[in-house]
Structures are given as C-alpha cells and as structure tokens.
Design a protein around this motif. Sequence first.
Motif, PDB file in Angstrom:
ATOM      1  N   THR A   5       0.634  -1.062  -0.049  1.00 42.98           N
ATOM      2  CA  THR A   5       0.043  -0.102   0.119  1.00 42.98           C
ATOM      3  C   THR A   5       0.934   1.233   0.182  1.00 42.98           C
ATOM      4  N   ILE A   6       0.645   2.165  -0.785  1.00 36.57           N
ATOM      5  CA  ILE A   6       1.503   3.349  -0.994  1.00 36.57           C
ATOM      6  C   ILE A   6       0.615   4.334  -0.601  1.00 36.57           C
ATOM      7  N   SER A   7       1.280   5.338   0.253  1.00 33.90           N
ATOM      8  CA  SER A   7       0.404   6.452   0.862  1.00 33.90           C
ATOM      9  C   SER A   7       1.312   7.700   0.848  1.00 33.90           C
ATOM     10  N   ARG A   8       0.922   8.791   1.029  1.00 37.54           N
ATOM     11  CA  ARG A   8       1.877   9.956   1.192  1.00 37.54           C
ATOM     12  C   ARG A   8       1.243  11.242   2.250  1.00 37.54           C
ATOM     13  N   ASP A   9       2.002  12.056   2.612  1.00 36.23           N
ATOM     14  CA  ASP A   9       1.656  13.077   3.429  1.00 36.23           C
ATOM     15  C   ASP A   9       2.566  14.243   3.249  1.00 36.23           C
ATOM     16  N   LYS A  10       1.980  15.177   2.404  1.00 39.16           N
ATOM     17  CA  LYS A  10       2.999  16.200   1.869  1.00 39.16           C
ATOM     18  C   LYS A  10       4.090  15.809   1.234  1.00 39.16           C
ATOM     19  N   ASN A  11       5.306  16.176   1.583  1.00 39.42           N
ATOM     20  CA  ASN A  11       6.585  15.634   1.003  1.00 39.42           C
ATOM     21  C   ASN A  11       7.071  14.297   1.355  1.00 39.42           C
ATOM     22  N   THR A  12       6.365  13.571   2.086  1.00 40.77           N
ATOM     23  CA  THR A  12       6.702  12.305   2.379  1.00 40.77           C
ATOM     24  C   THR A  12       5.809  11.080   1.806  1.00 40.77           C
ATOM     25  N   ALA A  13       6.707   9.880   1.457  1.00 39.87           N
ATOM     26  CA  ALA A  13       5.954   9.005   0.785  1.00 39.87           C
ATOM     27  C   ALA A  13       6.201   7.560   1.518  1.00 39.87           C
ATOM     28  N   TYR A  14       5.156   6.810   1.609  1.00 38.50           N
ATOM     29  CA  TYR A  14       5.378   5.403   2.437  1.00 38.50           C
ATOM     30  C   TYR A  14       5.120   4.474   1.490  1.00 38.50           C
ATOM     31  N   LEU A  15       5.661   3.405   1.799  1.00 42.98           N
ATOM     32  CA  LEU A  15       5.062   2.036   1.333  1.00 42.98           C
ATOM     33  C   LEU A  15       5.011   0.908   2.066  1.00 42.98           C
ATOM     34  N   GLN A  16       3.786   0.581   2.593  1.00 43.68           N
ATOM     35  CA  GLN A  16       3.459  -0.587   3.659  1.00 43.68           C
ATOM     36  C   GLN A  16       3.575  -1.846   2.850  1.00 43.68           C
ATOM     37  N   MET A  17       4.360  -2.852   3.181  1.00 42.33           N
ATOM     38  CA  MET A  17       4.680  -4.123   2.548  1.00 42.33           C
ATOM     39  C   MET A  17       4.284  -5.249   3.487  1.00 42.33           C
ATOM     40  N   SER A  18       3.560  -6.002   3.193  1.00 42.44           N
ATOM     41  CA  SER A  18       3.088  -7.036   3.999  1.00 42.44           C
ATOM     42  C   SER A  18       3.078  -8.278   3.073  1.00 42.44           C
ATOM     43  N   ASN A  19       3.011  -9.491   3.928  1.00 42.85           N
ATOM     44  CA  ASN A  19       3.296 -10.651   3.359  1.00 42.85           C
ATOM     45  C   ASN A  19       4.215 -10.883   2.407  1.00 42.85           C
ATOM     46  N   LEU A  20       5.219 -10.539   2.775  1.00 37.07           N
ATOM     47  CA  LEU A  20       6.693 -10.417   1.924  1.00 37.07           C
ATOM     48  C   LEU A  20       7.252 -11.771   1.513  1.00 37.07           C
ATOM     49  N   LYS A  21       7.474 -11.822   0.294  1.00 37.74           N
ATOM     50  CA  LYS A  21       8.052 -13.075  -0.327  1.00 37.74           C
ATOM     51  C   LYS A  21       9.298 -13.032  -0.895  1.00 37.74           C
ATOM     52  N   PRO A  22      10.116 -13.990  -1.098  1.00 39.73           N
ATOM     53  CA  PRO A  22      11.495 -13.963  -1.221  1.00 39.73           C
ATOM     54  C   PRO A  22      11.713 -13.119  -2.636  1.00 39.73           C
ATOM     55  N   GLU A  23      10.648 -13.294  -3.603  1.00 42.77           N
ATOM     56  CA  GLU A  23      10.900 -12.340  -4.820  1.00 42.77           C
ATOM     57  C   GLU A  23      10.702 -10.829  -4.521  1.00 42.77           C
ATOM     58  N   ASP A  24      10.447 -10.355  -3.327  1.00 40.24           N
ATOM     59  CA  ASP A  24      10.392  -9.020  -3.075  1.00 40.24           C
ATOM     60  C   ASP A  24      11.710  -8.268  -2.634  1.00 40.24           C
ATOM     61  N   THR A  25      12.693  -9.248  -2.719  1.00 32.12           N
ATOM     62  CA  THR A  25      14.015  -8.876  -2.251  1.00 32.12           C
ATOM     63  C   THR A  25      14.650  -8.018  -3.381  1.00 32.12           C
ATOM     64  N   GLY A  26      15.169  -6.886  -2.775  1.00 32.27           N
ATOM     65  CA  GLY A  26      15.589  -6.036  -3.847  1.00 32.27           C
ATOM     66  C   GLY A  26      16.149  -4.531  -3.185  1.00 32.27           C
ATOM     67  N   THR A  27      16.688  -3.836  -3.924  1.00 29.76           N
ATOM     68  CA  THR A  27      16.925  -2.469  -3.604  1.00 29.76           C
ATOM     69  C   THR A  27      15.746  -1.523  -4.111  1.00 29.76           C
ATOM     70  N   TYR A  28      15.140  -0.797  -3.014  1.00 32.67           N
ATOM     71  CA  TYR A  28      13.943  -0.054  -3.165  1.00 32.67           C
ATOM     72  C   TYR A  28      14.192   1.260  -3.378  1.00 32.67           C
ATOM     73  N   PHE A  29      13.923   1.975  -4.455  1.00 31.72           N
ATOM     74  CA  PHE A  29      14.189   3.569  -4.682  1.00 31.72           C
ATOM     75  C   PHE A  29      12.889   4.200  -4.692  1.00 31.72           C
ATOM     76  N   CYS A  30      12.845   5.304  -4.125  1.00 34.35           N
ATOM     77  CA  CYS A  30      11.862   6.303  -4.239  1.00 34.35           C
ATOM     78  C   CYS A  30      12.188   7.221  -5.675  1.00 34.35           C
ATOM     79  N   ALA A  31      11.068   7.601  -6.027  1.00 32.97           N
ATOM     80  CA  ALA A  31      11.058   8.459  -7.242  1.00 32.97           C
ATOM     81  C   ALA A  31      10.049   9.454  -7.241  1.00 32.97           C
TER      82      ALA A  31
END
Length: 123
Positions: A69-95
């Motif tokens: 789930t993505i959300s934001r508050d003014k100039n802040t973004a969030y990414l709530q991640m649940s039920n994580l899987k091995p294939e979710d592994t990686g480097t996450y970039f904000c853009a």
Amino acid sequence: EVQLVESGGGSIQVGGSLTLSCEVSGYTTNNYCLGWFRQAPGKEREGVSGISAGGGSQYYADSVKGRFTISRDKNTAYLQMSNLKPEDTGTYFCAAAFWSSSYCGTWAKYTYWGQGTQVTVSS
C-alpha cells in the motif's frame, strides 16, 4: 537541489511486514507524483507503485497488488509491505515526477531518484 532519501529497509522473514519511507526536500512543485521502484538481483529496475499529488489515485504492479500500500503526507511517501515473499528482495528506490500530476502509474515520468534502501526477504 531536490533530494529524496529512503529509510526503513532491512531484513525480514517470509510473511513479514516492512514500511519504507521517503523524505523529499529541496525544490518541489505543488502537484507531483511520487513512486517506488525496485531492482532485484540480476534483474532490471521495475516500477512498484505510484501515487498522485493528493494521494487519491494509487497504482501498483501486478506482482504486489493486495500486499503493498502506497500513501503520502505532503512531501513524504510511504510503502507499506505485507506478506513479503523472497521475490520482493531488492533495492527499493523512491522517485518523483515533478512535471506530472496525472496517471502516476506511467513509470517513464519519474526522473528524480533516491539512493535506494535494501530489502531482503529470507525463506
């Protein structure tokens, strides 16, 4: 100078949850898209999620729908991640996409990037 700084990455076990944060500073416009991308080992960078300026429209890659789930508050973004899987592994970039405030699921619009934060999901 525009800066995007991610935080919240780490190591987690399969099925666990993590929340990433992105702080945007410097020059911003009133209406701009924020998004999250990731790059798994040995793979190309892919769009994960995007959100409109007001937060009312959200976009997700098929691989994370129902779990992230993505959300934001003014100039802040969030990414709530649940039920994580091995294939979710990686480097996450904000853009950010400063010249677009509509259809923030168009990944090519994003041109400003953070340094990335590592997420490792172990089984």
